[in-house]
Scaffold this motif. Structure first.
Motif, mmCIF file in Angstrom:
data_model
loop_
_atom_site.group_PDB
_atom_site.id
_atom_site.type_symbol
_atom_site.label_atom_id
_atom_site.label_comp_id
_atom_site.label_asym_id
_atom_site.label_seq_id
_atom_site.Cartn_x
_atom_site.Cartn_y
_atom_site.Cartn_z
ATOM 1 N N UNK A 33 0.806 -1.218 0.000
ATOM 2 C CA UNK A 33 0.000 0.000 0.000
ATOM 3 C C UNK A 33 0.840 1.270 0.000
ATOM 4 N N UNK A 34 2.150 1.132 -0.071
ATOM 5 C CA UNK A 34 3.046 2.294 -0.089
ATOM 6 C C UNK A 34 3.588 2.495 -1.501
ATOM 7 N N UNK A 35 3.962 3.724 -1.806
ATOM 8 C CA UNK A 35 4.562 4.020 -3.106
ATOM 9 C C UNK A 35 5.888 3.271 -3.246
ATOM 10 N N UNK A 36 6.211 2.898 -4.473
ATOM 11 C CA UNK A 36 7.443 2.136 -4.692
ATOM 12 C C UNK A 36 8.699 2.967 -4.463
ATOM 13 N N UNK A 37 8.596 4.282 -4.466
ATOM 14 C CA UNK A 37 9.766 5.119 -4.222
ATOM 15 C C UNK A 37 9.904 5.509 -2.749
ATOM 16 N N UNK A 38 9.083 4.945 -1.884
ATOM 17 C CA UNK A 38 9.170 5.232 -0.447
ATOM 18 C C UNK A 38 10.476 4.670 0.104
ATOM 19 N N UNK A 39 11.049 5.351 1.089
ATOM 20 C CA UNK A 39 12.342 4.971 1.641
ATOM 21 C C UNK A 39 12.286 3.608 2.332
ATOM 22 N N UNK A 40 11.140 3.184 2.788
ATOM 23 C CA UNK A 40 11.008 1.906 3.489
ATOM 24 C C UNK A 40 11.241 0.712 2.566
#
Length: 83
Positions: A33-40
């Motif tokens: 559910x997070x964007x693929x460019x998120x740091x996680x």
């Protein structure tokens, strides 16, 4: 009563299991559910491995259980009496 070494080993297994469960839960439940460019995302393997790795672990577990069962049955075999 368990010795100190037994308690330390048990506690380390519990901590390892909790860390693995938390990591896998975040990997499988939160990351989609997070964007693929998120740091996680840089701390986790690609999503395909979330199915492949548990599958490999399950196969290895079944192989170890089968090998253990075969060894126990083999060692407990009674020699046949010759008349």
């Amino acid at each position: 009563m368990a010795t100190g070494v037994d308690q330390a080993a048990g506690m380390s297994l519990i901590v390892f299991s909790l860390m693995l469960f938390t990591y896998y839960s975040i990997w499988v439940i939160v990351l989609p559910f997070m964007d693929t460019d998120h740091v996680l995302h840089k701390y986790f393997l690609p999503r395909e491995y979330s199915v492949i790795l548990p599958g490999i672990a399950a196969v290895l577990l079944l192989l170890c259980i089968g090998a253990f069962t075969a060894i126990v049955l083999w060692k407990n075999q009674k020699p046949k009496k010759i008349n």
